[in-house]
Design an enzyme around this catalytic site. Structure first.
Site, PDB file in Angstrom:
ATOM      1  N   THR A  93      13.324 -21.337  13.198  1.00 16.36           N
ATOM      2  CA  THR A  93      13.610 -20.275  12.223  1.00 16.36           C
ATOM      3  C   THR A  93      12.552 -19.178  12.288  1.00 16.36           C
ATOM      4  OG1 THR A  93      12.368 -21.451  10.509  1.00 16.36           O
ATOM      5  CG2 THR A  93      14.751 -21.847  10.596  1.00 16.36           C
ATOM      6  N   ALA A  94      11.690 -19.225  13.294  1.00 17.41           N
ATOM      7  CA  ALA A  94      10.539 -18.308  13.355  1.00 17.41           C
ATOM      8  C   ALA A  94      10.861 -17.076  14.199  1.00 17.41           C
ATOM      9  CB  ALA A  94       9.315 -19.050  13.882  1.00 17.41           C
ATOM     10  N   ARG A  95      10.688 -17.179  15.496  1.00 20.07           N
ATOM     11  CA  ARG A  95      10.997 -16.101  16.426  1.00 20.07           C
ATOM     12  C   ARG A  95      11.554 -16.707  17.716  1.00 20.07           C
ATOM     13  NH1 ARG A  95      10.958 -13.236  12.723  1.00 20.07           N
ATOM     14  NH2 ARG A  95       9.954 -11.194  12.426  1.00 20.07           N
ATOM     15  N   GLU A 118      17.454 -10.882  20.623  1.00 21.50           N
ATOM     16  CA  GLU A 118      18.434 -10.553  19.583  1.00 21.50           C
ATOM     17  C   GLU A 118      18.870  -9.091  19.675  1.00 21.50           C
ATOM     18  OE1 GLU A 118      16.860 -11.531  15.756  1.00 21.50           O
ATOM     19  OE2 GLU A 118      16.419 -13.600  16.325  1.00 21.50           O
ATOM     20  N   HIS A 161      20.162 -15.045  12.550  1.00 22.90           N
ATOM     21  CA  HIS A 161      18.919 -14.597  11.915  1.00 22.90           C
ATOM     22  C   HIS A 161      19.150 -14.209  10.442  1.00 22.90           C
ATOM     23  CE1 HIS A 161      14.725 -12.790  12.933  1.00 22.90           C
ATOM     24  NE2 HIS A 161      14.726 -13.325  11.720  1.00 22.90           N
ATOM     25  N   ASP A 185      18.096 -20.087  14.298  1.00 21.27           N
ATOM     26  CA  ASP A 185      18.401 -18.886  13.519  1.00 21.27           C
ATOM     27  C   ASP A 185      17.871 -17.637  14.222  1.00 21.27           C
ATOM     28  OD1 ASP A 185      19.369 -17.484  11.199  1.00 21.27           O
ATOM     29  OD2 ASP A 185      17.317 -17.360  10.457  1.00 21.27           O
ATOM     30  N   ILE A 200       5.705 -21.418   5.352  1.00 22.30           N
ATOM     31  CA  ILE A 200       7.068 -21.847   5.661  1.00 22.30           C
ATOM     32  C   ILE A 200       7.068 -23.286   6.143  1.00 22.30           C
ATOM     33  CG2 ILE A 200       9.078 -21.443   7.123  1.00 22.30           C
ATOM     34  CD1 ILE A 200       8.286 -18.458   7.148  1.00 22.30           C
TER      35      ILE A 200
END
Length: 344
Positions: free
Chosen positions: A242-244, A273, A291, A268, A165
């Site tokens: 955009t990972a965690r 979450e 996400h 994201d 990525i």
């Protein structure tokens, strides 16, 4: 001779036909809908005692809960492979599966392009502080109080985690005239760097105009970006994740954003979450998505297909195609070749 048994946990959106075709080679078992209590009961009753490999996903957590030490301890002795649908697998207790010598695969490569696309989208949105005019427009206020944003050209994008990525992000970023630096546990081969400059973690923080997080979440990387690291960043840095969400201490990010040391963020993913820190929700310099990094038809199908390919490879050859990094080189594994512990 009895056919090997494999287990599907959770639902399939795009590959039900391909799953059904596998019945010619394997006994197919399913736990598509249910509760954690029901799943644990099935494990205790011996319903899956002949299963050698299973398919699970981040979404199937709603059925079974995380694959924590409680679940792993109850998995049948026959089970040697967990084929996971997702680039991230932080809901699997890797230490526990390693103790059981169960091999785990994830879905790298399949997610690279879609996630990097969203990363660039978030980067541009954060640079231009797009939340303000987007919200104003829908409220009938035209641009509202939108100010001037920033161009990416000539700035330094620092990528923390130059895996698939990260490299896809770098490839796209070059088209915008960004200078690319990166930090990894180890430097990449020149052919994989693509002209990006390898720097230390400290230099990445100090020199990046934009910091993109593209690494997996594990005990070593949790809160890798917290108050000390944020303070070490350039004033006015833009942060993209955009990972965690757990890679960042969200409360400390909010404080840095409110102080102005962090100019804006494009996120994201979030620490708890679907709960999002209220300081992010109310901040107009936070460009947020729920996400959706891999939420395309093409990517979701590719991910499901890759999991099924891992399942087939596990059952037919005793090996995984995309074993997780934490298991590579362990004494009881043979990475991406040969058989595992003589299985099959």
């Amino acid at each position: 001779m009895a056919k090997p048994a494999v287990l599907l946990i959770g639902d399939l959106a795009h590959t039900n036909k391909e799953w059904s075709i596998l019945s010619s080679k394997y006994t197919l078992k399913e736990f598509r809908i249910g509760t954690r209590e029901e799943f644990l009961s099935n494990l205790k009753s011996g319903e899956y005692n002949d299963v050698i490999a299973l398919y699970r996903s981040n979404q199937s957590v709603s059925e079974t809960g995380p694959f924590d030490s409680e679940v792993i301890a109850l998995l049948p002795e026959s089970l040697k492979f967990i084929c996971h649908n997702g680039a991230g697998y932080d809901n699997i207790d890797v230490k526990a599966v390693n103790e059981r010598q169960i091999s785990v695969s994830s879905t790298p490569v399949a997610v690279d392009d879609a996630t990097a696309d969203v990363g660039i989208f978030l980067m541009l949105g954060a640079l231009r502080q797009a939340h303000i005019p987007l919200t104003a427009l829908r409220e009938g206020k035209w641009r509202g109080h939108a100010g001037l944003g920033h161009d990416p050209k000539g700035k330094t994008l620092g990528i923390l985690g130059m895996g698939g990525i990260g490299r896809a992000m770098a490839h796209r970023a070059r088209a915008f005239g960004l200078n690319i630096t990166y930090h990894n546990r180890s430097r990449l081969a020149p052919e994989l760097e693509g002209g990006a400059t390898y720097v230390s973690f400290d230099d990445l923080l100090a020199k990046s105009d934009i910091l993109s997080l593209n690494l997996s979440l594990n005990p070593k990387t949790r809160h890798i970006i917290s108050a000390p690291q944020l303070a070490a960043c350039k004033p006015g840095v833009v942060i993209v994740n955009t990972a965690r969400g757990g890679l960042i201490n969200e409360a400390e990010l909010v404080a840095a954003l409110e102080s102005g040391h962090v100019a804006s963020v494009g996120l994201d993913v979030f620490e708890e979450e679907p709960k999002i820190h209220p300081g992010l929700v109310k901040n107009e310099r936070a460009f947020l998505l729920p996400h959706v990094g891999t939420m395309t038809v093409e990517t979701q199908r590719d991910m499901e297909l890759l999991v099924l390919k891992n399942l087939e490879s596990a059952a037919d050859e005793g090996r995984l195609l995309t074993r997780i990094g934490e298991q590579k080189g362990l004494p009881w594994t043979k990475d991406d070749a040969g058989k595992v512990n003589g299985h099959l």
